[in-house]
Design a protein around this motif. Structure first.
Motif, PDB file in Angstrom:
ATOM      1  N   SER B 252      40.017 -10.285 -16.902  1.00  0.00           N
ATOM      2  CA  SER B 252      40.722 -11.088 -15.883  1.00  0.00           C
ATOM      3  C   SER B 252      41.433 -12.319 -16.415  1.00  0.00           C
ATOM      4  O   SER B 252      41.709 -13.251 -15.659  1.00  0.00           O
ATOM      5  CB  SER B 252      39.779 -11.532 -14.755  1.00  0.00           C
ATOM      6  N   ASP B 255      46.747 -11.623 -15.872  1.00  0.00           N
ATOM      7  CA  ASP B 255      46.910 -11.196 -14.476  1.00  0.00           C
ATOM      8  C   ASP B 255      47.630  -9.858 -14.391  1.00  0.00           C
ATOM      9  O   ASP B 255      48.654  -9.649 -15.035  1.00  0.00           O
ATOM     10  CB  ASP B 255      47.689 -12.257 -13.685  1.00  0.00           C
ATOM     11  N   SER B 262      39.112  -2.125 -13.107  1.00  0.00           N
ATOM     12  CA  SER B 262      37.835  -2.776 -12.803  1.00  0.00           C
ATOM     13  C   SER B 262      36.666  -2.063 -13.473  1.00  0.00           C
ATOM     14  O   SER B 262      36.767  -0.902 -13.849  1.00  0.00           O
ATOM     15  CB  SER B 262      37.621  -2.825 -11.292  1.00  0.00           C
TER      16      SER B 262
END
Lengths: 180, 421, 251
Positions: B252, B255, B262
């Protein structure tokens, strides 16, 4: 270490090292002054100016590299920062911050030089904001951004900024330049 | 005329390697791992030292260190200037192209280049300096390269030899190319599974004009799948394919503009922490103790946990006398890496990523470190990912993600699980 | 050719023409001339005071139009968000001060409001204008031009080029540190691990953390800025000496 001895050391240092090293060091401190000034900005509404912590590097430059370097770092670094968003203040900043760096580099006791530099900065901005800018503002409207009353209010944040700069500059000088 | 020599020097720690490099070049290259006091002392000594020009072509211990100018175009412009009065853009592109670098990176900030690209740029620079450099001193000149690019090194070596100029190579023990004495240890790690969801993530870097020009760039990872990944796993691929950007997206710090990426651990944790390839900079010039105390200043329990992990990992390195000293105030790159890892493990993320964990460590130390970290991480239920192009890490990996370039802006991701795990 | 390129100020050549255009466009920000002129025209249709007030946003709008093609929509919006933040902070705190210390600011409420309104639109226009200005001149080409100067300005040119390169380097250092910081503290201004602290204890811990963070940033930025200076200086020394040798051989 006495300040006279230290000035001698600096002279020795610059005579041995090429002028490029000096240029690089001065521009590095000027750039750091500009970046810190831009990054930490707290507006002072009364005078349309802002509080910042760039003075730390100006005073460090004066204490470490002498009056000439202090003058260049203060004048150039802070003016570059003013160019981003506050161009009206460039003339005042160029003169006041340059003088601040010059005073910080005077061959006197380091603590005294740093405090004197902070006082010069506060007094210098007061003179510009209370007298020179309002006077110029009568002829050139861009300078009509502050009044003597507003300059009085700005004394407090400027003093805080000056003291923070002097303390920070001295602390940095102790940990950076005072190494042998 | 001097007769050209080709010498290889090997060292067991990064610090000794840097000392040798400084002694050879006469230039000051700081050892950031030793903390700020040592840095400033060294810098002051450099300032007060006699002026001594070092007219060498260099590859510094950190490949970015001798690339002191902001972008590849400026680096090559400056290196060519003494031989060509006004080097043209085409001339600069030619040098980049010769070393397998895309001319489009010419205006990209040095800090955004991958390790391999930086090394290849160092090669291009060394070639530009070949006419006037007295000798060529190269530190870890192969480490960051994919084996398919080793021929660039051979070309450069040949060039310097043909000009009768000496080459000194300074490397760490177990360097994959110069000192291939790989350890025979058997690393037995029980795999741990976690879920990785990749939904065509795309990242866009906008155009920058000040302080350095950098053209806009975008990378699309053309992959849409949900995978149960076996840890420890390897993220691998060619130089400049976007491994570090992919790691940045997972953790993270980069961006994502569209799509999604994920992770999810079996215990439900969904965060990912990253140890950068430039671990020294990541420490913010802090010593291990100060780093851990600062990060956990408001969380006493985690601070104890991190300190415990730090001590536990340090104690694994019996061969390092300096790390075993009770009043330990000697800091090395290894201890800094351990501090960064300990800090992240105490955070208990779903996934810990180590970007080029072998950088700055001898082969033996690097393998021992990753092995012990994998055991500790799995014990805590944390998956471990290794981001590297080095084939040596395959023996640790239970699976791997291979990044392959489809076009200039598109990258494919392939997953492979190893059966023997 | 893209028609929009005509409006992109950073593509105007030669550079001095670009500079003059910037000064002319920026003039309304630093003078009363167009504001008064516009308000005189508008006063034919509106109340004169209202005409003066709406002349300020009109000028700001003109400056935004000037900056937009050159910056592109995304960057323009980024700069505008920063400008709005700065303008609002300045004006709100200014009016607060005005009300808290009326005895110092002996200014009537209407005059003060007009002054603040002008200031508000001035900040909104000056911010993108000055950033567009800075972004429109390439430091790389200035550096290259400086290193190509002939004697006797060659040495001075090299010093200026080195200074500019150090400035550029500091920019990259800051962006690198920001990335590292973001990995460690995703919220940037709050520590990642807050434990089970109660509110008051947390505030103390946060203030302490903030103070230490500032110190860490100062040292890290100095160290990473200084780190490549020896190598940089060495390169310029070689360049300077090669130049001197070339000059000597030419003679």
């Amino acid at each position: 270490m006495s300040s006279k001895f230290y000035q001698k050391e600096i002279r020795k240092m610059t005579s041995q090292k090429s002028k490029f090293a000096q240029t690089a060091l001065i521009s590095a401190l000027a750039a750091l002054t500009a970046v810190t000034t831009i990054m930490v900005r707290v507006p002072i509404p009364a005078t349309n100016g802002y509080f910042n912590i760039g003075d730390v590097f100006i005073i460090l430059a004066g204490l470490w590299l002498g009056p000439k370097a202090g003058l260049i770092v203060g004048a150039v670094g802070s003016s570059v920062a003013d160019a981003v968003g506050f161009p009206v203040y460039i003339p005042a900043t160029f003169a006041v911050k340059g003088l601040e760096g010059l005073v910080a580099g005077l061959p006197i006791k380091k603590t005294v030089a740093a405090l004197l530099a902070a006082i010069v900065m506060v007094a210098g901005y007061y003179v510009f904001e209370a007298f020179i800018y309002p006077m110029l503002g009568n002829r050139i409207p861009m300078f009509a951004i502050t009044t003597p009353e507003a300059a009085l209010i700005a004394l407090l944040p400027n003093a805080v900024q000056g003291i923070a700069g002097a303390v920070g500059g001295l602390a940095l000088w102790h940990s950076i330049a005072n190494k042998k | 005329m001097n007769s050209a020599t080709y010498n290889i020097y090997t060292f067991d720690t990064f610090e000794k390697l840097v000392d040798r490099f400084v002694a050879s070049t006469g230039l000051y290259f700081p050892k950031l791992s030793e903390g700020k006091d040592s840095f400033f002392k060294g810098f002051y000594n450099w300032l007060s030292a006699e002026k001594k020009n070092s007219n060498f072509a260099l590859i510094a211990p950190e490949p970015s260190q001798a690339l002191s100018l902001p972008n590849p175009a400026q680096v090559l412009y400056s290196a060519l200037k003494p031989v060509i009065n006004s080097p043209s853009e085409d001339c600069i592109f030619e040098y980049l192209y010769k070393y397998g670098l895309d001319p489009s990176i010419s205006t990209q900030p040095i800090t955004t280049l991958s390790g391999g690209e930086m090394l290849l740029l160092n090669y291009a620079k060394a070639e530009a300096q070949a006419d006037y450099a007295e000798r060529f001193i190269a530190s870890n000149p192969i480490f960051w390269l994919n084996s398919s690019r080793y021929h660039y090194w051979l070309n450069l070596k040949e060039l310097y030899s043909s000009k009768q100029k000496s080459i000194d190579v300074i490397v760490l023990n177990g360097d994959t190319y110069f000192d291939n004495t790989d350890s025979e240890n058997d690393f037995n790690i029980k795999p741990l599974e976690f879920k990785l969801s990749i939904q065509e993530p795309k990242v866009c870097f906008p155009e920058i004009r000040f302080p350095i020009y950098h053209a806009a760039r975008a990378i699309s990872y053309k992959c849409h799948k949900e995978i149960i990944v076996k840890s420890p796993f390897l993220i691998t691929g060619d130089n400049g394919v976007g491994k570090s950007i992919f790691s940045g997206m997972l953790s993270s710090i980069v961006d994502i503009n569209s799509g999604n990426l994920s992770v999810e651990a079996i215990n439900g944790a969904a965060s990912c922490r990253l140890v950068f390839q430039e671990a020294v900079s990541q420490c913010f010039a802090l010593t291990p103790e100060i780093l851990i105390s600062g990060v956990f200043c408001a969380d006493y329990e985690k601070k104890l946990l991190a300190q415990n992990f730090f001590q536990r990992l340090i104690s694994e390195f019996n061969n390092h006398e300096e790390l075993q000293m009770s009043d330990n105030n000697i800091y090395t790159l290894l201890s800094l890496k351990i501090a960064l890892i300990a800090e992240r493990l105490a955070d208990k993320p779903a996934l810990l990523l180590l970007d080029e964990p072998g950088w700055g460590l001898s082969c033996k130390d690097a393998q021992l470190l990753v092995y012990k970290v994998a055991l500790l991480a799995h014990e805590l239920g944390i998956a471990l990912g290794i981001v590297s192009h080095q084939p040596t890490w395959h023996k640790f990996a239970a699976s791997k993600l291979t990044l392959k370039r489809l076009s200039q802006n598109e990258v494919d991701i392939e997953y492979e699980s190893f059966k023997f795990f | 050719m893209n028609r929009l390129n005509f409006f992109k100020i950073h593509l105007v050549k030669p550079f001095w023409l670009r500079f003059i255009i910037f000064i002319i466009v920026g003039l309304p920000l630093f003078s009363n001339f167009p504001a008064l002129f516009i308000s005189q025209i508008l006063s034919k249709f509106f109340n004169p005071e209202f005409a003066l007030i709406i002349s300020y946003p009109l000028i700001s709008f003109f400056i935004w139009l000037f900056c937009l093609p050159s910056l592109g929509l995304n960057k323009f919006l980024d700069y505008m968000s920063a400008a709005f933040l700065m303008a609002l902070t300045t004006v709100i705190t200014s009016s607060l001060l005005q009300n808290l210390f009326p005895f110092i600011f002996m200014e009537n409420a209407y005059a003060a409001s007009v002054r603040l309104l002008r200031l508000y639109f001035n900040v909104l226009a000056v911010f993108p204008w000055s950033l567009t200005f800075i972004n429109s001149f390439s430091p790389d080409s200035i550096i290259n031009a400086l290193t190509q100067l002939r004697t006797p300005f060659r040495e001075a040119g090299l010093h200026f080029a080195l200074a500019l390169r150090v400035f550029q380097h500091v920019g990259t250092v800051v962006s690198k540190l920001l990335l590292i910081w973001k990995e460690r503290y995703p919220s940037l201004l709050v520590m990642r691990h807050t434990g089970e602290n109660k509110k008051l204890k947390f505030i103390f811990a946060w203030v302490r953390w903030l103070a230490y963070s500032v110190i860490d940033w100062v040292y890290a930025s100095i160290i990473l800025t200084f780190e490549p200076i020896p190598a940089m200086v060495n390169e310029f020394e070689i360049l300077s000496e090669r130049n001197k040798k070339n000059d000597f051989s030419e003679k």
